[in-house]
Design a protein around this motif. Structure first.
Motif, PDB file in Angstrom:
ATOM      1  N   ASN A 216       0.824  -1.207   0.000  1.00  0.00           N
ATOM      2  CA  ASN A 216       0.000   0.000   0.000  1.00  0.00           C
ATOM      3  C   ASN A 216       0.858   1.257   0.000  1.00  0.00           C
ATOM      4  O   ASN A 216       0.643   2.178  -0.796  1.00  0.00           O
ATOM      5  CB  ASN A 216      -0.934   0.005   1.210  1.00  0.00           C
ATOM      6  N   SER A 217       1.854   1.293   0.890  1.00  0.00           N
ATOM      7  CA  SER A 217       2.735   2.467   0.980  1.00  0.00           C
ATOM      8  C   SER A 217       3.566   2.629  -0.288  1.00  0.00           C
ATOM      9  O   SER A 217       3.735   3.743  -0.799  1.00  0.00           O
ATOM     10  CB  SER A 217       3.663   2.333   2.193  1.00  0.00           C
ATOM     11  N   THR A 218       4.090   1.515  -0.819  1.00  0.00           N
ATOM     12  CA  THR A 218       4.930   1.574  -2.017  1.00  0.00           C
ATOM     13  C   THR A 218       4.130   2.042  -3.223  1.00  0.00           C
ATOM     14  O   THR A 218       4.572   2.918  -3.979  1.00  0.00           O
ATOM     15  CB  THR A 218       5.554   0.196  -2.319  1.00  0.00           C
ATOM     16  N   MET A 219       2.934   1.473  -3.416  1.00  0.00           N
ATOM     17  CA  MET A 219       2.094   1.872  -4.539  1.00  0.00           C
ATOM     18  C   MET A 219       1.653   3.329  -4.406  1.00  0.00           C
ATOM     19  O   MET A 219       1.567   4.060  -5.409  1.00  0.00           O
ATOM     20  CB  MET A 219       0.871   0.958  -4.623  1.00  0.00           C
ATOM     21  N   ALA A 220       1.384   3.765  -3.179  1.00  0.00           N
ATOM     22  CA  ALA A 220       0.989   5.153  -2.950  1.00  0.00           C
ATOM     23  C   ALA A 220       2.137   6.096  -3.306  1.00  0.00           C
ATOM     24  O   ALA A 220       1.944   7.135  -3.943  1.00  0.00           O
ATOM     25  CB  ALA A 220       0.568   5.353  -1.492  1.00  0.00           C
ATOM     26  N   PHE A 221       3.348   5.711  -2.921  1.00  0.00           N
ATOM     27  CA  PHE A 221       4.532   6.525  -3.228  1.00  0.00           C
ATOM     28  C   PHE A 221       4.745   6.604  -4.738  1.00  0.00           C
ATOM     29  O   PHE A 221       5.036   7.672  -5.285  1.00  0.00           O
ATOM     30  CB  PHE A 221       5.759   5.926  -2.539  1.00  0.00           C
ATOM     31  N   LEU A 222       4.587   5.477  -5.441  1.00  0.00           N
ATOM     32  CA  LEU A 222       4.751   5.452  -6.893  1.00  0.00           C
ATOM     33  C   LEU A 222       3.673   6.284  -7.590  1.00  0.00           C
ATOM     34  O   LEU A 222       3.941   6.957  -8.593  1.00  0.00           O
ATOM     35  CB  LEU A 222       4.703   4.010  -7.404  1.00  0.00           C
ATOM     36  N   THR A 223       2.449   6.258  -7.034  1.00  0.00           N
ATOM     37  CA  THR A 223       1.378   7.089  -7.568  1.00  0.00           C
ATOM     38  C   THR A 223       1.729   8.566  -7.436  1.00  0.00           C
ATOM     39  O   THR A 223       1.534   9.359  -8.370  1.00  0.00           O
ATOM     40  CB  THR A 223       0.051   6.809  -6.842  1.00  0.00           C
ATOM     41  N   GLY A 224       2.270   8.925  -6.286  1.00  0.00           N
ATOM     42  CA  GLY A 224       2.696  10.312  -6.071  1.00  0.00           C
ATOM     43  C   GLY A 224       3.807  10.727  -7.023  1.00  0.00           C
ATOM     44  O   GLY A 224       3.818  11.858  -7.519  1.00  0.00           O
ATOM     45  N   ILE A 225       4.739   9.810  -7.305  1.00  0.00           N
ATOM     46  CA  ILE A 225       5.815  10.116  -8.243  1.00  0.00           C
ATOM     47  C   ILE A 225       5.245  10.486  -9.613  1.00  0.00           C
ATOM     48  O   ILE A 225       5.688  11.453 -10.248  1.00  0.00           O
ATOM     49  CB  ILE A 225       6.790   8.922  -8.371  1.00  0.00           C
ATOM     50  N   LEU A 226       4.246   9.723 -10.066  1.00  0.00           N
ATOM     51  CA  LEU A 226       3.620  10.022 -11.353  1.00  0.00           C
ATOM     52  C   LEU A 226       3.006  11.418 -11.356  1.00  0.00           C
ATOM     53  O   LEU A 226       3.131  12.157 -12.330  1.00  0.00           O
ATOM     54  CB  LEU A 226       2.550   8.990 -11.684  1.00  0.00           C
ATOM     55  N   ILE A 227       2.347  11.784 -10.250  1.00  0.00           N
ATOM     56  CA  ILE A 227       1.731  13.111 -10.161  1.00  0.00           C
ATOM     57  C   ILE A 227       2.809  14.198 -10.238  1.00  0.00           C
ATOM     58  O   ILE A 227       2.690  15.171 -10.986  1.00  0.00           O
ATOM     59  CB  ILE A 227       0.925  13.257  -8.860  1.00  0.00           C
ATOM     60  N   GLY A 228       3.884  14.001  -9.469  1.00  0.00           N
ATOM     61  CA  GLY A 228       4.950  15.006  -9.429  1.00  0.00           C
ATOM     62  C   GLY A 228       5.674  15.175 -10.746  1.00  0.00           C
ATOM     63  O   GLY A 228       6.120  16.282 -11.088  1.00  0.00           O
ATOM     64  N   THR A 229       5.796  14.101 -11.512  1.00  0.00           N
ATOM     65  CA  THR A 229       6.553  14.174 -12.760  1.00  0.00           C
ATOM     66  C   THR A 229       5.730  14.666 -13.939  1.00  0.00           C
ATOM     67  O   THR A 229       6.260  14.819 -15.042  1.00  0.00           O
ATOM     68  CB  THR A 229       7.152  12.793 -13.109  1.00  0.00           C
ATOM     69  N   LEU A 230       4.432  14.926 -13.741  1.00  0.00           N
ATOM     70  CA  LEU A 230       3.624  15.494 -14.827  1.00  0.00           C
ATOM     71  C   LEU A 230       4.178  16.839 -15.283  1.00  0.00           C
ATOM     72  O   LEU A 230       3.979  17.240 -16.442  1.00  0.00           O
ATOM     73  CB  LEU A 230       2.171  15.662 -14.373  1.00  0.00           C
ATOM     74  N   LYS A 231       4.870  17.518 -14.385  1.00  0.00           N
ATOM     75  CA  LYS A 231       5.476  18.804 -14.750  1.00  0.00           C
ATOM     76  C   LYS A 231       6.399  18.664 -15.951  1.00  0.00           C
ATOM     77  O   LYS A 231       6.426  19.527 -16.832  1.00  0.00           O
ATOM     78  CB  LYS A 231       6.260  19.351 -13.556  1.00  0.00           C
ATOM     79  N   LYS A 232       7.145  17.559 -15.992  1.00  0.00           N
ATOM     80  CA  LYS A 232       8.126  17.363 -17.059  1.00  0.00           C
ATOM     81  C   LYS A 232       7.475  17.109 -18.405  1.00  0.00           C
ATOM     82  O   LYS A 232       7.979  17.545 -19.448  1.00  0.00           O
ATOM     83  CB  LYS A 232       9.052  16.197 -16.688  1.00  0.00           C
ATOM     84  N   VAL A 233       6.356  16.392 -18.432  1.00  0.00           N
ATOM     85  CA  VAL A 233       5.758  15.991 -19.705  1.00  0.00           C
ATOM     86  C   VAL A 233       4.656  16.934 -20.186  1.00  0.00           C
ATOM     87  O   VAL A 233       4.022  16.652 -21.201  1.00  0.00           O
ATOM     88  CB  VAL A 233       5.208  14.540 -19.626  1.00  0.00           C
ATOM     89  N   TRP A 234       4.428  18.035 -19.472  1.00  0.00           N
ATOM     90  CA  TRP A 234       3.468  19.026 -19.974  1.00  0.00           C
ATOM     91  C   TRP A 234       3.967  19.540 -21.328  1.00  0.00           C
ATOM     92  O   TRP A 234       5.126  19.949 -21.466  1.00  0.00           O
ATOM     93  CB  TRP A 234       3.318  20.177 -18.983  1.00  0.00           C
ATOM     94  N   PRO A 235       3.125  19.530 -22.369  1.00  0.00           N
ATOM     95  CA  PRO A 235       3.612  19.792 -23.731  1.00  0.00           C
ATOM     96  C   PRO A 235       4.096  21.217 -23.993  1.00  0.00           C
ATOM     97  O   PRO A 235       5.027  21.433 -24.770  1.00  0.00           O
ATOM     98  CB  PRO A 235       2.389  19.477 -24.614  1.00  0.00           C
ATOM     99  N   TRP A 236       3.468  22.212 -23.375  1.00  0.00           N
ATOM    100  CA  TRP A 236       3.761  23.605 -23.710  1.00  0.00           C
ATOM    101  C   TRP A 236       4.696  24.215 -22.670  1.00  0.00           C
ATOM    102  O   TRP A 236       4.361  24.300 -21.484  1.00  0.00           O
ATOM    103  CB  TRP A 236       2.472  24.405 -23.796  1.00  0.00           C
ATOM    104  N   LYS A 237       5.859  24.663 -23.130  1.00  0.00           N
ATOM    105  CA  LYS A 237       6.875  25.178 -22.222  1.00  0.00           C
ATOM    106  C   LYS A 237       7.500  26.464 -22.764  1.00  0.00           C
ATOM    107  O   LYS A 237       7.490  26.714 -23.981  1.00  0.00           O
ATOM    108  CB  LYS A 237       7.984  24.137 -22.008  1.00  0.00           C
ATOM    109  N   GLU A 238       8.037  27.239 -21.850  1.00  0.00           N
ATOM    110  CA  GLU A 238       8.786  28.452 -22.203  1.00  0.00           C
ATOM    111  C   GLU A 238      10.173  28.355 -21.591  1.00  0.00           C
ATOM    112  O   GLU A 238      10.320  28.097 -20.392  1.00  0.00           O
ATOM    113  CB  GLU A 238       8.060  29.689 -21.662  1.00  0.00           C
ATOM    114  N   THR A 239      11.189  28.517 -22.413  1.00  0.00           N
ATOM    115  CA  THR A 239      12.568  28.431 -21.930  1.00  0.00           C
ATOM    116  C   THR A 239      12.925  29.695 -21.154  1.00  0.00           C
ATOM    117  O   THR A 239      12.782  30.814 -21.659  1.00  0.00           O
ATOM    118  CB  THR A 239      13.548  28.254 -23.113  1.00  0.00           C
ATOM    119  N   LEU A 240      13.379  29.513 -19.926  1.00  0.00           N
ATOM    120  CA  LEU A 240      13.770  30.632 -19.076  1.00  0.00           C
ATOM    121  C   LEU A 240      15.286  30.862 -19.093  1.00  0.00           C
ATOM    122  O   LEU A 240      15.748  31.992 -19.007  1.00  0.00           O
ATOM    123  CB  LEU A 240      13.324  30.386 -17.628  1.00  0.00           C
ATOM    124  N   GLU A 241      16.030  29.763 -19.204  1.00  0.00           N
ATOM    125  CA  GLU A 241      17.490  29.881 -19.199  1.00  0.00           C
ATOM    126  C   GLU A 241      18.096  28.716 -19.976  1.00  0.00           C
ATOM    127  O   GLU A 241      17.678  27.573 -19.811  1.00  0.00           O
ATOM    128  CB  GLU A 241      18.023  29.860 -17.757  1.00  0.00           C
TER     129      GLU A 241
END
Length: 293
Positions: A216-241
């Motif tokens: 339960n704890s491991t699957m919950a942690f892995l679920t959270g990882i997926l949520i957190g990494t959505l930032k990386k795969v969002w299609p529209w981005k603006e380069t800051l640096e």
């Protein structure tokens, strides 16, 4: 899984979860234990093949390798020339896989589960927020990259390719894959493969133990990882640096944005995201049906 592992931000482990083979992957790797190697060293090949999950391992490994060696150039071209639709397709896949993982929790509504989801979300967000660095091309570091890369590849949400990008070795390794028989690339790939074998055999057993004893704890942690990494795969981005390293532009910081207008590419991206989302639901439904049958 091979296609996913080529893309910095998408995990082969996520695809394994989506297609319902994640437990089989861990069990297959876990079968390559001390007993298996003892049988192999003693020349008892039939017993060795009977001990390991040979058919599954050969089928999966051949599929991954086939995708890596035949589609590396295509995925590089798509990310270079059509990044928004490509990222959108995987954004849909990963977004849909979050509820799939959550429904796989034995006790999803407990406080403990939500705490682990939160911790996983923070961890995933921090990983994809790291800035790429310049690193040495020495053999020991290539070996270490193999260990780290394969560890991430079997974790849903954490991309091994993205960690190679962070470690400054994504283009170095993919370049060797594209031309394995020139400029010493074969030795680079062999060293990297040795690292992946070490990391796979070691970390997969740790992860399997966690799933066996603290599912339960491991699957919950892995679920959270997926949520957190959505930032990386969002299609529209603006380069800051960004910075130019060895003649190539490296993005150091970027921000997710809402598309200012919806032209053909944006509409296509939304359609591909919806297709990816629906595909996961279809795969999950078929997977459940097969298990029930």
């Amino acid at each position: 899984m091979g296609i996913a592992d080529l893309i910095p931000g998408v995990s082969g482990g996520t695809i394994a979860f989506i297609t319902g083979i994640y437990d089989q992957v861990l069990n297959a790797v876990a079968s390559l234990d001390k007993e298996a190697f003892k049988l192999l060293l003693r020349g008892r090949l039939l017993d060795f093949f009977g001990h390991i999950h040979l058919r599954f391992i050969v089928t999966l490994a051949s599929g991954i390798l086939l995708a890596i060696f035949t589609l590396a150039s295509l995925m590089h071209w798509l990310l270079l020339h059509h990044p928004v639709p490509t990222w959108a397709a995987f954004f849909g896949l990963i977004t849909a896989s979050i509820p799939v993982l959550y429904r796989g929790l034995p006790n999803p509504k407990t406080i403990s589960a939500w705490v682990w989801i939160l911790l996983g979300t923070v961890f995933g967000y921090m990983v994809v927020s790291l800035i790429p660095v310049d690193t040495p091309d020495a053999s020991w570091f290539i070996y270490l990259c193999g260990v780290i890369g394969i560890t991430a590849m079997i974790l849903p949400g954490i991309s091994g390719s993205f960690l190679l990008l962070i470690l400054g070795k994504y283009e170095f390794i993919t370049g060797a894959v594209k031309a394995p028989f020139i400029d010493g690339n074969l030795s680079i790939l062999l060293i990297f493969a040795a690292g992946t074998a070490t990391g796979l055999l070691g970390f997969s057993k740790i992860l399997k133990w966690c799933l066996d004893h603290y599912k339960n704890s491991t699957m919950a942690f892995l679920t959270g990882i997926l949520i957190g990494t959505l930032k990386k795969v969002w299609p529209w981005k603006e380069t800051l640096e960004s910075v130019v390293v060895r003649g190539k532009v490296r993005i150091l910081r970027e921000a997710n944005i809402i598309p200012p207008s919806f032209q053909f590419e944006e509409v296509l991206a939304v359609i591909l995201a919806l297709i990816g989302f629906a595909l996961v639901l279809v795969l999950e439904s078929k997977s459940k049906k097969q298990i029930h049958d």
